[in-house]
Design a protein around this motif. Structure first.
Motif, PDB file in Angstrom:
ATOM      1  N   TYR A 444       5.602 -10.630  -2.275  1.00  0.00           N
ATOM      2  CA  TYR A 444       4.343 -10.905  -1.924  1.00  0.00           C
ATOM      3  C   TYR A 444       3.734 -10.015  -0.344  1.00  0.00           C
ATOM      4  O   TYR A 444       4.231 -10.072   0.657  1.00  0.00           O
ATOM      5  N   VAL A 445       2.403  -9.866  -1.091  1.00  0.00           N
ATOM      6  CA  VAL A 445       2.089  -8.356  -0.196  1.00  0.00           C
ATOM      7  C   VAL A 445       0.726  -8.325   0.548  1.00  0.00           C
ATOM      8  O   VAL A 445      -0.936  -9.354  -0.678  1.00  0.00           O
ATOM      9  N   LYS A 446       0.414  -8.496   1.471  1.00  0.00           N
ATOM     10  CA  LYS A 446      -1.188  -8.603   2.020  1.00  0.00           C
ATOM     11  C   LYS A 446      -1.327  -6.755   1.884  1.00  0.00           C
ATOM     12  O   LYS A 446      -0.667  -5.945   2.933  1.00  0.00           O
ATOM     13  N   GLY A 447      -2.274  -5.936   1.814  1.00  0.00           N
ATOM     14  CA  GLY A 447      -2.973  -4.782   1.755  1.00  0.00           C
ATOM     15  C   GLY A 447      -2.920  -4.792  -0.135  1.00  0.00           C
ATOM     16  O   GLY A 447      -3.324  -5.232  -0.233  1.00  0.00           O
ATOM     17  N   ARG A 448      -2.222  -3.483  -0.524  1.00  0.00           N
ATOM     18  CA  ARG A 448      -2.869  -2.967  -1.708  1.00  0.00           C
ATOM     19  C   ARG A 448      -1.104  -3.192  -1.857  1.00  0.00           C
ATOM     20  O   ARG A 448      -0.592  -2.651  -2.018  1.00  0.00           O
ATOM     21  N   ALA A 449      -2.340  -3.589  -3.302  1.00  0.00           N
ATOM     22  CA  ALA A 449      -0.021  -4.131  -4.638  1.00  0.00           C
ATOM     23  C   ALA A 449      -0.007  -3.225  -5.424  1.00  0.00           C
ATOM     24  O   ALA A 449       0.461  -3.301  -6.020  1.00  0.00           O
ATOM     25  N   THR A 450      -1.765  -2.243  -5.573  1.00  0.00           N
ATOM     26  CA  THR A 450      -0.933  -1.507  -6.629  1.00  0.00           C
ATOM     27  C   THR A 450      -0.414  -0.351  -6.279  1.00  0.00           C
ATOM     28  O   THR A 450      -0.089   0.154  -5.759  1.00  0.00           O
ATOM     29  N   GLY A 451       0.978   0.113  -7.536  1.00  0.00           N
ATOM     30  CA  GLY A 451       1.527   0.971  -7.021  1.00  0.00           C
ATOM     31  C   GLY A 451       2.904   0.521  -6.653  1.00  0.00           C
ATOM     32  O   GLY A 451       3.366   1.657  -6.311  1.00  0.00           O
ATOM     33  N   VAL A 452       2.822  -0.669  -6.181  1.00  0.00           N
ATOM     34  CA  VAL A 452       4.124  -1.129  -5.085  1.00  0.00           C
ATOM     35  C   VAL A 452       5.324  -0.941  -5.414  1.00  0.00           C
ATOM     36  O   VAL A 452       6.326   0.011  -5.290  1.00  0.00           O
ATOM     37  N   ARG A 453       5.176  -1.609  -7.198  1.00  0.00           N
ATOM     38  CA  ARG A 453       6.472  -1.759  -7.853  1.00  0.00           C
ATOM     39  C   ARG A 453       7.170   0.422  -7.962  1.00  0.00           C
ATOM     40  O   ARG A 453       8.169   0.191  -7.894  1.00  0.00           O
ATOM     41  N   GLU A 454       5.913   1.037  -7.960  1.00  0.00           N
ATOM     42  CA  GLU A 454       6.550   2.334  -8.346  1.00  0.00           C
ATOM     43  C   GLU A 454       7.258   3.102  -7.323  1.00  0.00           C
ATOM     44  O   GLU A 454       8.075   3.623  -7.640  1.00  0.00           O
ATOM     45  N   ALA A 455       6.081   2.634  -6.010  1.00  0.00           N
ATOM     46  CA  ALA A 455       6.530   3.119  -5.074  1.00  0.00           C
ATOM     47  C   ALA A 455       8.469   2.389  -3.976  1.00  0.00           C
ATOM     48  O   ALA A 455       8.792   3.962  -3.876  1.00  0.00           O
ATOM     49  N   LEU A 456       8.296   1.865  -4.324  1.00  0.00           N
ATOM     50  CA  LEU A 456       9.499   1.041  -4.144  1.00  0.00           C
ATOM     51  C   LEU A 456      11.139   1.856  -4.989  1.00  0.00           C
ATOM     52  O   LEU A 456      12.193   1.819  -4.449  1.00  0.00           O
ATOM     53  N   ALA A 457      10.771   1.974  -6.296  1.00  0.00           N
ATOM     54  CA  ALA A 457      11.860   2.352  -7.417  1.00  0.00           C
ATOM     55  C   ALA A 457      12.220   3.912  -7.034  1.00  0.00           C
ATOM     56  O   ALA A 457      13.140   4.083  -6.955  1.00  0.00           O
ATOM     57  N   GLU A 458      11.472   4.521  -5.859  1.00  0.00           N
ATOM     58  CA  GLU A 458      12.098   5.756  -5.774  1.00  0.00           C
ATOM     59  C   GLU A 458      12.457   5.774  -4.300  1.00  0.00           C
ATOM     60  O   GLU A 458      13.447   6.507  -4.422  1.00  0.00           O
ATOM     61  N   ALA A 459      12.779   3.996  -3.978  1.00  0.00           N
ATOM     62  CA  ALA A 459      13.808   4.137  -2.588  1.00  0.00           C
ATOM     63  C   ALA A 459      14.659   3.261  -2.778  1.00  0.00           C
ATOM     64  O   ALA A 459      15.980   3.287  -1.733  1.00  0.00           O
ATOM     65  N   LEU A 460      14.542   2.611  -3.943  1.00  0.00           N
ATOM     66  CA  LEU A 460      15.683   1.295  -4.151  1.00  0.00           C
ATOM     67  C   LEU A 460      16.410   1.336  -5.303  1.00  0.00           C
ATOM     68  O   LEU A 460      15.749   1.235  -6.047  1.00  0.00           O
ATOM     69  N   PRO A 461      17.837   0.742  -5.112  1.00  0.00           N
ATOM     70  CA  PRO A 461      18.040   0.582  -6.987  1.00  0.00           C
ATOM     71  C   PRO A 461      17.436   0.002  -7.314  1.00  0.00           C
ATOM     72  O   PRO A 461      16.392  -1.221  -7.112  1.00  0.00           O
ATOM     73  N   ALA A 462      17.776  -0.246  -8.686  1.00  0.00           N
ATOM     74  CA  ALA A 462      16.630  -1.239 -10.003  1.00  0.00           C
ATOM     75  C   ALA A 462      16.737  -2.741  -9.399  1.00  0.00           C
ATOM     76  O   ALA A 462      15.797  -3.175  -9.890  1.00  0.00           O
ATOM     77  N   PHE A 463      17.930  -2.581  -9.288  1.00  0.00           N
ATOM     78  CA  PHE A 463      18.213  -4.558  -8.952  1.00  0.00           C
ATOM     79  C   PHE A 463      17.285  -5.171  -7.279  1.00  0.00           C
ATOM     80  O   PHE A 463      17.427  -5.819  -7.546  1.00  0.00           O
ATOM     81  N   MET A 464      16.950  -3.602  -7.079  1.00  0.00           N
ATOM     82  CA  MET A 464      16.317  -4.267  -5.350  1.00  0.00           C
ATOM     83  C   MET A 464      15.397  -4.356  -5.509  1.00  0.00           C
ATOM     84  O   MET A 464      13.989  -5.064  -4.787  1.00  0.00           O
ATOM     85  N   VAL A 465      14.321  -3.693  -6.497  1.00  0.00           N
ATOM     86  CA  VAL A 465      13.254  -3.409  -6.891  1.00  0.00           C
ATOM     87  C   VAL A 465      12.650  -5.055  -7.537  1.00  0.00           C
ATOM     88  O   VAL A 465      12.323  -5.516  -9.149  1.00  0.00           O
ATOM     89  N   PRO A 466      11.593  -5.969  -6.758  1.00  0.00           N
ATOM     90  CA  PRO A 466      11.359  -7.078  -6.799  1.00  0.00           C
ATOM     91  C   PRO A 466      10.650  -6.649  -8.753  1.00  0.00           C
ATOM     92  O   PRO A 466       9.552  -6.176  -9.060  1.00  0.00           O
ATOM     93  N   SER A 467      10.569  -7.551  -9.865  1.00  0.00           N
ATOM     94  CA  SER A 467      10.528  -7.931 -10.962  1.00  0.00           C
ATOM     95  C   SER A 467       8.921  -8.471 -10.521  1.00  0.00           C
ATOM     96  O   SER A 467       7.771  -7.323 -11.987  1.00  0.00           O
ATOM     97  N   ARG A 468       8.129  -8.432  -9.032  1.00  0.00           N
ATOM     98  CA  ARG A 468       6.994  -8.612  -9.490  1.00  0.00           C
ATOM     99  C   ARG A 468       6.008  -8.773  -8.301  1.00  0.00           C
ATOM    100  O   ARG A 468       6.879  -8.739  -7.609  1.00  0.00           O
ATOM    101  N   ILE A 469       4.657  -8.544  -8.288  1.00  0.00           N
ATOM    102  CA  ILE A 469       4.113  -8.065  -7.241  1.00  0.00           C
ATOM    103  C   ILE A 469       2.996  -9.301  -6.801  1.00  0.00           C
ATOM    104  O   ILE A 469       1.900  -9.078  -7.604  1.00  0.00           O
ATOM    105  N   VAL A 470       2.587 -10.326  -6.088  1.00  0.00           N
ATOM    106  CA  VAL A 470       1.425 -10.769  -6.148  1.00  0.00           C
ATOM    107  C   VAL A 470       1.071 -10.685  -4.429  1.00  0.00           C
ATOM    108  O   VAL A 470       1.807 -11.057  -3.527  1.00  0.00           O
ATOM    109  N   PRO A 471      -0.130 -10.436  -4.648  1.00  0.00           N
ATOM    110  CA  PRO A 471      -1.270 -10.166  -3.654  1.00  0.00           C
ATOM    111  C   PRO A 471      -1.951 -11.017  -2.644  1.00  0.00           C
ATOM    112  O   PRO A 471      -1.929 -12.134  -3.180  1.00  0.00           O
TER     113      PRO A 471
END
Length: 605
Positions: A444-471
């Motif tokens: 759950y993100v306050k701020g800009r939610a676009t591109g969040v999953r892509e950015a996290l995928a560069e820092a975290l293993p796939a199993f730690m990247v949230p499947s959904r981003i909710v603004p």
């Protein structure tokens, strides 16, 4: 074998002849001498005998001679096993760096471990230079006459990294003595020997693969590594059958996907033991076991932690399952403590308490003191797992969830705080919270939610990247001022402005996605992973597409075209190209046949 005869297995088999060794590699070289020609590692592309695996391990050992900490950046397979055994034979501890991990995550692991040598596959040279600049990068080749180094049994053997609540991975260090104890316990519990072939499905960055790999090669059996991330789940059953795997080990999630791919009545006939760990096992898993494995096989529900590997197990036969013995109600009990691993419940309320493991074989954290480790008044070390449990009247332990914010996602430990720390580091995120919904991570993100999953995928293993981003515009708070996770809204899965798929094969793709993801509809322009998909579900999509379309669809294609529209366009273009090629080939073949007929009708022929 009767049910009663299996009852003692959680404490080992008294009739099993154990072996002694001072180090992991010391035992390996004994096996090489005893079984030089037996298969040691059966990979997707090659099989190595013990003599061949030993030769590659010697080459690695010679290349890293003198190093104290050896990072291993090698793809899942026979060469990875050789690199591990070679680093140990040189007297070093090893640190597995999975090349499929995000670069930022690997950088953190390498920075913490401070390796003084890195064993690599040739294609990972640039990545190795980025992870460990100035450190020798070794690509072992040829053979070497290296003599294995003798080490103290209490010398560290490896460092594995787990999710850390501070946002930084935490290193778990295990010694040769403790790792050998784990392997010998596993050997006795499963009666492992030279005739066994053990699946190795998880990354060697997890203790599951450590147990599987060593329990195979330290007993004269064969390790069968299968890289699920590269090859998907569709061919896993074929691998198990083709290589005669006798001991199957995975998370329940992978197990369920495997069995869902089988036809009714299909049995994996070579498997005599099924071992699951990392997540809750439910009654339906036992029903699947009875339906798809031989009657004489045994089902083991295992519980443990990277800090000790297995500590509790529940062994069940088909007869026990059908009689309802030890199977629980909805969730299957995790069993009884193994020898050498005492289990207590502390801070008990209404019968539920924190699971605390007492053992002389606990690991320690790399350069970090942690209050979860301690020493009881009798001198025994303990580890507070953060898991909750309840003792049942029959003496079995039932897992009851987490006491803190650590969760299990597809069998992997995830500190929600670490994911939140990664979100907080993104420049356009003002505040974020992470929760678990239907077994998946939701941010759950306050701020800009676009591109969040892509950015996290560069820092975290796939199993730690949230499947959904909710603004969200604001976070609901508890009376103490903390985010009220239970009051966060349910995620909206399909954006309202996402158009419906049009034409074929778009409708076929959308129907398959809907079935696999359990959704009423999917939009044409919404990415698969934004709909709650993951790599395992992607494997199911791959299988269904191939069945429906009658063509091979590589996993790489699905990742490269993550929306219904892009994938449909790619597949349509591919099929058109293939049809054009077929027409061209048919035309050429017709021309050749006509020329041959003309030649046969010429005078003098």
């Amino acid at each position: 074998m009767t049910t009663g005869q299996f009852a003692h297995l959680h404490r080992g088999d008294p009739a099993h002849t154990s072996w002694e060794a001072g180090s992991l590699h010391g035992r390996f070289w004994e096996v090489v001498a005893e079984h030089p020609d037996r298969p040691a590692v059966i990979g997707t592309d090659e099989t190595l005998s013990y003599a061949e695996l030993g030769a590659r391990a010697r080459a690695v050992a010679a290349a890293v001679d003198g190093a104290k900490r050896v990072a291993i950046l090698v793809d899942h397979g026979p060469d990875l096993m050789a690199a591990i055994l070679g680093a140990l034979s040189a007297g070093a501890l090893y640190i597995p760096l999975d090349p499929l991990y995000p670069v930022r995550r690997l950088e953190q692991m390498a920075e913490l471990a401070e390796p003084d040598a890195v064993v690599i596959s040739p294609r990972h040279r640039e990545l190795a230079a980025r992870l460990a600049p100035g450190v020798p990068h070794v690509v072992p080749t040829g053979t070497a006459g290296f003599t294995p180094v003798t080490v103290d049994p209490d010398a560290p053997a490896y460092i594995l990294f787990t999710s850390g609540s501070t946002g930084v991975p935490k290193g778990v260090v295990q010694t040769h003595r403790n790792a050998l104890f784990q392997v010998r316990t596993h050997t006795a519990n499963l009666r492992l020997g030279p005739g066994d072939r053990v699946s190795v499905l998880s990354s060697f960055s997890f203790d599951m693969a450590v147990t599987d790999g060593f329990s195979a090669v330290l007993n004269g059996g064969a390790a069968v590594p299968v890289d699920l991330h590269r090859h998907g789940l569709n061919d896993l059953a074929a691998h198990l059958d083709a290589h005669g795997v006798t001991v199957y080990h995975s998370t329940p999630t992978v197990y369920r996907h495997l069995l869902d791919s089988l036809a009714p009545g299909r049995r994996l006939a070579s498997v005599r033991a099924v071992l699951l760990g990392g997540e809750e096992v439910v009654r339906r898993d036992l029903e699947r076991f009875v339906a798809h494995f031989p009657d004489g096989s045994v089902f083991i529900n295992g519980y443990g932690a990277t800090e000790i590997s297995f500590a509790v197990q529940n062994h069940l036969t088909t007869a026990a399952i059908e009689a309802g013995q030890g199977v629980g109600a909805g969730v299957v009990p995790i069993g009884r403590p193994l020898d050498g691993a005492g289990v207590e419940l502390r801070a008990v309320t209404d019968g539920v308490g924190e699971i605390v493991i007492r053992s002389a074989h606990l690991a320690s954290y790399w350069r970090v003191d942690d209050p979860r480790f301690g020493v009881d008044s009798d001198g025994t070390r303990f580890y507070r797992t953060g898991d909750l449990g309840r003792w049942l009247p029959d003496g079995l332990l039932l897992y009851q969830g987490r006491a803190d914010r650590q969760v299990k996602i597809r069998g992997n430990r995830v500190e929600l705080g670490e994911v939140e720390a990664a979100l907080a580091a993104l420049p356009d995120v003002d505040r974020a919270a992470v929760a678990v919904r239907d077994g998946s991570l939701v941010a759950y993100v306050k701020g800009r939610a676009t591109g969040v999953r892509e950015a996290l995928a560069e820092a975290l293993p796939a199993f730690m990247v949230p499947s959904r981003i909710v603004p969200v515009d604001a976070f609901p708070l508890t009376p103490t001022g903390k985010i009220d996770v239970n009051a966060l809204p349910d995620p909206v899965v399909v954006p309202e402005d996402s158009p419906a798929p049009v034409g074929e094969p778009a409708r076929t793709i959308a129907a398959i996605w809907s079935e696999v993801l359990g959704l009423e509809r999917v939009g044409a322009s919404t990415a698969f992973f934004d709909l709650g998909g993951d790599s395992l579900r992607m494997g199911r999509v791959q299988r269904r597409l191939e069945e429906s379309l009658g063509v091979k669809v590589p996993l790489a294609t699905l990742y490269a075209h993550p929306t219904v529209t892009s994938l449909a366009a790619h597949l349509s273009q591919t099929q058109t190209s293939a049809a054009e090629v077929n027409v061209s080939l048919t035309s050429a073949a017709t021309d050749r046949a006509a020329r041959r007929r003309q030649a046969r009708t010429r005078p003098g022929t």
